[in-house]
Design an enzyme around this catalytic site. Structure first.
Site, PDB file in Angstrom:
ATOM      1  N   GLY A 147      10.060   7.089  -6.506  1.00 45.51           N
ATOM      2  CA  GLY A 147      10.315   8.678  -6.195  1.00 45.51           C
ATOM      3  C   GLY A 147       9.319   8.615  -4.884  1.00 45.51           C
ATOM      4  O   GLY A 147       9.035   7.812  -4.247  1.00 45.51           O
ATOM      5  N   TYR A 148       9.238  10.573  -4.767  1.00 47.02           N
ATOM      6  CA  TYR A 148       8.503  10.213  -3.178  1.00 47.02           C
ATOM      7  C   TYR A 148       9.288   9.577  -2.037  1.00 47.02           C
ATOM      8  O   TYR A 148       8.463   8.750  -1.454  1.00 47.02           O
ATOM      9  CB  TYR A 148       6.835   9.683  -3.177  1.00 47.02           C
ATOM     10  CG  TYR A 148       5.693   9.882  -5.039  1.00 47.02           C
ATOM     11  CD1 TYR A 148       6.066  12.175  -4.130  1.00 47.02           C
ATOM     12  CD2 TYR A 148       6.149   9.618  -5.945  1.00 47.02           C
ATOM     13  CE1 TYR A 148       4.964  12.116  -5.382  1.00 47.02           C
ATOM     14  CE2 TYR A 148       5.180  10.548  -6.432  1.00 47.02           C
ATOM     15  CZ  TYR A 148       4.051  11.588  -6.861  1.00 47.02           C
ATOM     16  OH  TYR A 148       3.860  11.985  -7.850  1.00 47.02           O
TER      17      TYR A 148
ATOM     18  N   TYR B 184      -6.235   6.886   4.287  1.00 50.18           N
ATOM     19  CA  TYR B 184      -6.732   6.039   3.878  1.00 50.18           C
ATOM     20  C   TYR B 184      -5.800   4.740   3.132  1.00 50.18           C
ATOM     21  O   TYR B 184      -6.643   3.465   3.441  1.00 50.18           O
ATOM     22  CB  TYR B 184      -6.282   6.463   1.611  1.00 50.18           C
ATOM     23  CG  TYR B 184      -5.799   5.184   0.922  1.00 50.18           C
ATOM     24  CD1 TYR B 184      -7.043   4.481   0.207  1.00 50.18           C
ATOM     25  CD2 TYR B 184      -4.336   4.298   0.844  1.00 50.18           C
ATOM     26  CE1 TYR B 184      -6.478   3.356  -0.378  1.00 50.18           C
ATOM     27  CE2 TYR B 184      -4.519   3.559  -0.403  1.00 50.18           C
ATOM     28  CZ  TYR B 184      -5.515   2.880  -1.015  1.00 50.18           C
ATOM     29  OH  TYR B 184      -5.010   1.965  -1.404  1.00 50.18           O
TER      30      TYR B 184
ATOM     31  N   GLU C 206       0.420  -1.116   0.138  1.00 50.15           N
ATOM     32  CA  GLU C 206       0.252  -0.079  -0.069  1.00 50.15           C
ATOM     33  C   GLU C 206       0.834   1.306   0.415  1.00 50.15           C
ATOM     34  O   GLU C 206       0.399   2.504  -0.731  1.00 50.15           O
ATOM     35  CB  GLU C 206      -0.834   0.206   1.261  1.00 50.15           C
ATOM     36  CG  GLU C 206      -2.159  -0.848   1.074  1.00 50.15           C
ATOM     37  CD  GLU C 206      -3.327  -0.782  -0.525  1.00 50.15           C
ATOM     38  OE1 GLU C 206      -2.560   0.415  -0.596  1.00 50.15           O
ATOM     39  OE2 GLU C 206      -3.740  -1.914  -0.602  1.00 50.15           O
TER      40      GLU C 206
ATOM     41  N   ASP D 237      -9.208   5.192  -2.947  1.00 53.56           N
ATOM     42  CA  ASP D 237      -8.276   5.667  -3.457  1.00 53.56           C
ATOM     43  C   ASP D 237      -8.738   6.562  -4.939  1.00 53.56           C
ATOM     44  O   ASP D 237      -9.539   6.283  -5.016  1.00 53.56           O
ATOM     45  CB  ASP D 237      -7.071   4.831  -3.370  1.00 53.56           C
ATOM     46  CG  ASP D 237      -7.824   3.326  -4.934  1.00 53.56           C
ATOM     47  OD1 ASP D 237      -9.004   3.637  -5.209  1.00 53.56           O
ATOM     48  OD2 ASP D 237      -6.702   2.547  -5.385  1.00 53.56           O
TER      49      ASP D 237
END
Length: 358
Positions: A96-97, A135, A52, A153
């Site tokens: 990424g992130y 979430y 997730e 989502d």
């Protein structure tokens, strides 16, 4: 006078949505390495949590090989909690992130130290773990522990907006869309239902050209009945992202290039990267160069889109003729640079510089 926001009608009851969607999911569920087949025992909570987090703003096809390598290397909360920070960040490179990787490591350490190596099984307790928001807490509670939770989502958001023909534009519509998802979420098999909604959104109820004739809940869909489901959800106009400029420095010494670890906090925190000057509204040229050498600025640039801005970087190369230990950083063999775990924007720059300086 401001334009009026179109209001959506009250949500209608749709009692057969869950049963119809679950029947479709039983026959059509995607096989994914973090999932348990429909109707079987719940999957390992560690794998659900990891997947997730990895899937936040990242496509399944991109995540799958990372997930498989990660779980081979760190198969449990305890294994990840004991991992070296730099190794974790290097393993994440390309996804990424990068705050997600830092939060995974922090979360694993909290789970190991505070919760005995076991993931909490309620949304409220899950939200106390670093990196787990509303979430992710709902998804883990439903999928890993079978609790009824409303999981929304981007795919579920699109399905729910079309199912109830919600005309209110995003982001104003988010509470209404969540209420719509709540309306159809069953008490039993909430995890399978959440994953069924995700599969439906990714494969059938797609952003463009939804495949409505294949949809198992088409008969219940107000958007389909109104004739233009692809227009939903209504999205606000995107603002143009500002452009920032920088320079990336390629400093060579005896077949090696200088890398530096970025500060732990901030964009791409904790990652090995090429030295770079400030990222500013105008080109900084050689500001904050890592050494006083004869730099050569090249015509080629590299560009990369971040969430809130577009980065365009000039490339500068130079040679270090003194002892390598007289400058801060790590000297990395150029031939082995692919193993350094550089973030995508720096990997683009390294690829360009290897080509230019070859």
């Amino acid at each position: 006078m401001s334009a009026k926001v179109p209001l959506s009608p009250p949500l209608s009851p749709k009692p057969a949505v869950a049963s119809d969607l679950l029947a479709w999911y039983d026959a059509n569920a995607r096989s994914l390495p973090w999932r348990a087949p429909p109707g079987t025992a719940a999957p390992d909570p560690y794998r659900v949590w990891l997947s997730e987090v990895m899937l936040q703003q990242t496509q399944v096809a991109t995540v799958r090989p990372y997930f498989e390598r990660w779980t081979t290397r760190w198969p449990t909360f305890a294994a990840l909690a004991a991992a070296d920070d730099a190794e974790v960040m290097a393993a994440w490179a390309g996804l990424g992130y990068y705050a997600r990787a830092r939060n995974l490591l922090a979360g694993a350490r909290v789970i190991a130290a505070v919760h005995g190596g076991e993931l909490p099984d309620t949304e409220a307790m899950l939200r106390t773990i670093p990196g787990i928001g509303d979430y992710t807490a709902a998804a883990i509670a439903a999928i890993a522990f079978g609790r009824r939770a409303v999981v929304v989502d981007a795919n579920v958001e699109r399905v729910a907006a079309r199912l109830f023909a919600i005309q209110t534009p995003l982001p104003t519509a988010k509470p209404l869309i969540r209420a719509a998802a709540d309306r159809v979420t069953p008490g039993a098999r909430a995890g399978d239902f959440a994953q069924a909604m995700m599969d439906l959104g990714s494969g059938i109820c797609t952003t463009r050209s939804p495949r409505c004739l294949l949809c198992p809940i088409r008969a219940h869909c107000d958007g389909f009945a109104q004739g233009a489901p692809e227009r939903l959800p209504v999205k606000a106009a995107k603002r143009a992202r500002p452009v920032r400029h920088g320079t990336m420095f390629w400093l060579e010494c005896d077949g090696r290039v200088l890398l530096r670890r970025r500060p732990a906090k901030g964009l791409l925190g904790g990652m090995l990267a090429l030295p770079t000057g400030p990222w500013a509204d105008t080109a900084p040229l050689l500001d904050n160069a890592p050494a006083d050498v004869a730099w050569r600025l090249h015509d080629e640039t590299v560009a990369h889109g971040f969430t809130h801005f577009e980065l365009v970087c000039a490339l500068a190369s130079g040679g270090w003729r003194r002892h390598p230990d007289t400058i801060d950083g790590e000297w990395w063999p150029i031939d082995a640079l692919d193993s350094a775990g550089l973030p995508t924007v720096f990997r683009k720059a390294a690829d360009a510089m290897r080509r230019i300086c070859r």
